[in-house]
Write a protein that holds these residues in place. Structure first.
Motif, PDB file in Angstrom:
ATOM      1  N   ARG A  75       3.598  86.214   0.845  1.00  0.00           N
ATOM      2  CA  ARG A  75       3.164  87.514   0.022  1.00  0.00           C
ATOM      3  C   ARG A  75       1.758  87.299  -0.492  1.00  0.00           C
ATOM      4  O   ARG A  75       1.092  88.112  -0.458  1.00  0.00           O
ATOM      5  N   ARG A  76       1.380  86.227  -0.590  1.00  0.00           N
ATOM      6  CA  ARG A  76       0.082  85.842  -1.030  1.00  0.00           C
ATOM      7  C   ARG A  76      -0.963  86.383   0.126  1.00  0.00           C
ATOM      8  O   ARG A  76      -1.964  86.908  -0.241  1.00  0.00           O
TER       9      ARG A  76
ATOM     10  N   LYS B 165      13.344  75.923  -4.239  1.00  0.00           N
ATOM     11  CA  LYS B 165      11.856  75.782  -4.373  1.00  0.00           C
ATOM     12  C   LYS B 165      11.210  75.790  -3.147  1.00  0.00           C
ATOM     13  O   LYS B 165      10.232  76.556  -3.187  1.00  0.00           O
TER      14      LYS B 165
ATOM     15  N   ALA C 186       1.918  73.562  -0.927  1.00  0.00           N
ATOM     16  CA  ALA C 186       3.164  73.569  -1.535  1.00  0.00           C
ATOM     17  C   ALA C 186       4.042  72.748  -0.830  1.00  0.00           C
ATOM     18  O   ALA C 186       4.624  71.906  -1.771  1.00  0.00           O
TER      19      ALA C 186
ATOM     20  N   GLY D  38      11.255  79.407  -1.863  1.00  0.00           N
ATOM     21  CA  GLY D  38      10.505  80.167  -2.773  1.00  0.00           C
ATOM     22  C   GLY D  38       9.021  80.262  -2.559  1.00  0.00           C
ATOM     23  O   GLY D  38       8.293  80.920  -2.738  1.00  0.00           O
ATOM     24  N   GLU D  39       8.421  78.706  -2.277  1.00  0.00           N
ATOM     25  CA  GLU D  39       7.065  78.553  -2.097  1.00  0.00           C
ATOM     26  C   GLU D  39       6.793  79.310  -1.050  1.00  0.00           C
ATOM     27  O   GLU D  39       5.599  79.679  -0.789  1.00  0.00           O
TER      28      GLU D  39
ATOM     29  N   GLN E 227      -1.142  89.999   0.706  1.00  0.00           N
ATOM     30  CA  GLN E 227      -1.980  90.556  -0.447  1.00  0.00           C
ATOM     31  C   GLN E 227      -3.453  90.409  -0.435  1.00  0.00           C
ATOM     32  O   GLN E 227      -4.269  91.398  -0.583  1.00  0.00           O
TER      33      GLN E 227
ATOM     34  N   CYS F 264      -1.896  77.459   1.776  1.00  0.00           N
ATOM     35  CA  CYS F 264      -1.080  77.571   0.793  1.00  0.00           C
ATOM     36  C   CYS F 264       0.160  76.845   1.294  1.00  0.00           C
ATOM     37  O   CYS F 264       0.789  76.090   0.321  1.00  0.00           O
TER      38      CYS F 264
ATOM     39  N   GLY G  65      11.403  88.583   2.468  1.00  0.00           N
ATOM     40  CA  GLY G  65      11.582  87.161   2.175  1.00  0.00           C
ATOM     41  C   GLY G  65      12.126  86.455   3.237  1.00  0.00           C
ATOM     42  O   GLY G  65      11.947  86.818   4.271  1.00  0.00           O
TER      43      GLY G  65
ATOM     44  N   VAL H 159       7.984  81.957   0.650  1.00  0.00           N
ATOM     45  CA  VAL H 159       7.786  83.476   0.424  1.00  0.00           C
ATOM     46  C   VAL H 159       6.494  83.571  -0.483  1.00  0.00           C
ATOM     47  O   VAL H 159       5.728  84.610   0.071  1.00  0.00           O
ATOM     48  N   ARG H 160       6.270  82.798  -1.483  1.00  0.00           N
ATOM     49  CA  ARG H 160       5.304  83.032  -2.408  1.00  0.00           C
ATOM     50  C   ARG H 160       3.800  83.075  -1.286  1.00  0.00           C
ATOM     51  O   ARG H 160       3.010  83.916  -1.491  1.00  0.00           O
ATOM     52  N   CYS H 161       3.714  82.210  -0.577  1.00  0.00           N
ATOM     53  CA  CYS H 161       2.570  81.924   0.385  1.00  0.00           C
ATOM     54  C   CYS H 161       2.423  83.172   1.345  1.00  0.00           C
ATOM     55  O   CYS H 161       1.255  83.562   1.480  1.00  0.00           O
TER      56      CYS H 161
END
Length: 284
Positions: free
Chosen positions: A112-113, A102, A163, A105-106, A116, A159, A277, A108-110
Motif C-alpha cells: 500500500r505504501r 505481523k 520489514a 501486515g508488513e 500511494q 520496504c 490486502g 500489505v503495508r509495503c
C-alpha cells in the motif's frame, strides 16, 4: 537489482520481436513484456521498450526523489541457499500465529505504501483512471499500467526487505526467487542465481521457459517453503487482483498462475494488492 551479470548478456540496442516473446514466456502472465524486461535489466529502458524517448524520460525521472527511493536496496545478490519444497511427508513448520500476522501486515503495508507513493508522485495522490491506465506513457509500447506496475514493485522491495529482515531474518525469506523442474528427477527445485546466469549465458532468456518466479517466499528454520505471495497492482485500482492464465506459446498453456504455484511449491499461494490486502481469488 538481481543478477547484475545479466546486463552484460544482452547486446545493446532495442529488443527484437523474438527477444520480446521469450521475455514474455520467461516472466509469466503477470508481467507485460517491457515491465518484465526492466525488472531483469534495471535502467535499460530503450532496450526493453524500443523507445529512446522513454529512455530519456526515465533518465530525468531517476534524479527525482521517487526514483532514488526505488533504487535504494534493490541491488542485492543472493548467496547460495538450499531451499526445499515440502511434501506430504515433509511439511514446513509454520510461523507462530502472532509472527505470521505481523509478517502479512508488513507485506500489505509495503504494498500500500508503494501504491500511494507512486500515485502521489505521478497523479497528485489520486489513482489513475481506466483510460489513463491504457494510455501509452512514453514512446510506442509502454502503457501507464505497465510502467506503474513496474515502479510500484520496485518501490515495494526495499520496504519489504527491511520489514522481513527485522521480523524473520535474512535467511527466512526470498524476494522474487526462481523455481524450475529438474529434468532428471521431475521435481521442482529452487534455481540458484549462478545457475540462472549460466542458463541465460548459453541459452538466452528462452532457456528459462517453464520456470516460475513468485514475488515473496517465506521459509521455515530448515529452509522449507511455507508461504508464497505475489504482488499485484491493478490499474485502475477498482480492478480485482487476480491470477492470469498462461497463454498461447507459454510452456504452461491454459494453467492459472496460482494453480501452477500451488502445484510446484506445494503451498497455497496468495495475492497481495493495495485494495484487497492478502487474498485468494474466488474461483481460482
Amino acid at each position: 537489482m538481481r543478477l547484475l551479470v545479466l546486463l552484460a548478456m544482452l547486446q545493446a540496442g532495442c529488443l527484437s520481436e523474438a527477444d520480446e516473446s521469450t521475455l514474455g514466456m520467461e516472466c509469466g502472465p503477470r508481467d507485460l513484456t517491457p515491465e518484465c524486461c526492466l525488472k531483469k535489466n534495471p535502467g535499460q529502458w530503450e532496450r526493453c521498450t524500443g523507445s529512446s524517448e522513454l529512455a530519456r524520460a526515465a533518465g530525468v525521472e531517476k534524479t527525482s526523489p521517487l526514483m532514488k527511493a526505488a533504487a535504494v536496496g534493490t541491488v542485492v545478490v543472493m548467496g547460495a541457499q538450499a531451499v526445499h519444497i515440502g511434501s506430504a511427508e515433509r511439511r514446513g513448520v509454520e510461523l507462530a500465529m502472532d509472527l505470521f500476522k505481523k509478517v502479512e501486515g508488513e507485506i500489505v503495508r509495503c504494498v500500500r505504501r508503494a501504491e500511494q507513493e507512486v500515485n502521489d508522485y505521478h497523479f497528485g495522490g489520486k489513482s489513475p483512471t481506466w483510460a489513463q491506465c491504457q494510455e501509452v506513457k512514453v514512446g510506442e509500447r509502454t502503457t501507464w499500467a505497465a510502467y506503474l506496475g513496474l515502479l510500484k514493485h520496485e518501490m515495494a522491495w526495499p520496504c519489504l526487505r527491511k520489514a522481513l529482515d527485522k521480523l524473520l531474518g535474512k535467511d527466512r525469506y526470498l524476494l522474487h526467487p526462481r523455481f524450475y523442474v529438474n529434468q532428471q528427477t521431475g521435481a521442482w527445485e529452487h534455481m540458484p542465481e549462478d545457475m540462472m546466469s549460466q542458463i541465460v549465458t548459453h541459452q538466452g532468456w528462452s532457456g528459462l521457459r517453464g520456470t516460475i518466479e513468485p514475488d515473496i517466499v517465506l521459509l521455515d528454520a530448515n529452509n522449507v517453503v511455507i508461504h508464497v505471495y505475489d504482488l499485484k497492482f491493478p490499474c485502475p485500482k477498482t480492478n480485482a487482483a487476480k491470477w492470469e492464465t498462461y497463454g498461447q506459446g507459454d510452456y504452461w498453456k491454459d494453467w492459472f498462475q496460482g494453480d501452477l504455484y500451488r502445484f510446484a511449491l506445494n503451498v497455497e499461494p496468495l495475492l497481495v494488492s493495495p485494495r484487497g490486502g492478502v487474498s485468494i481469488p474466488k474461483g481460482q
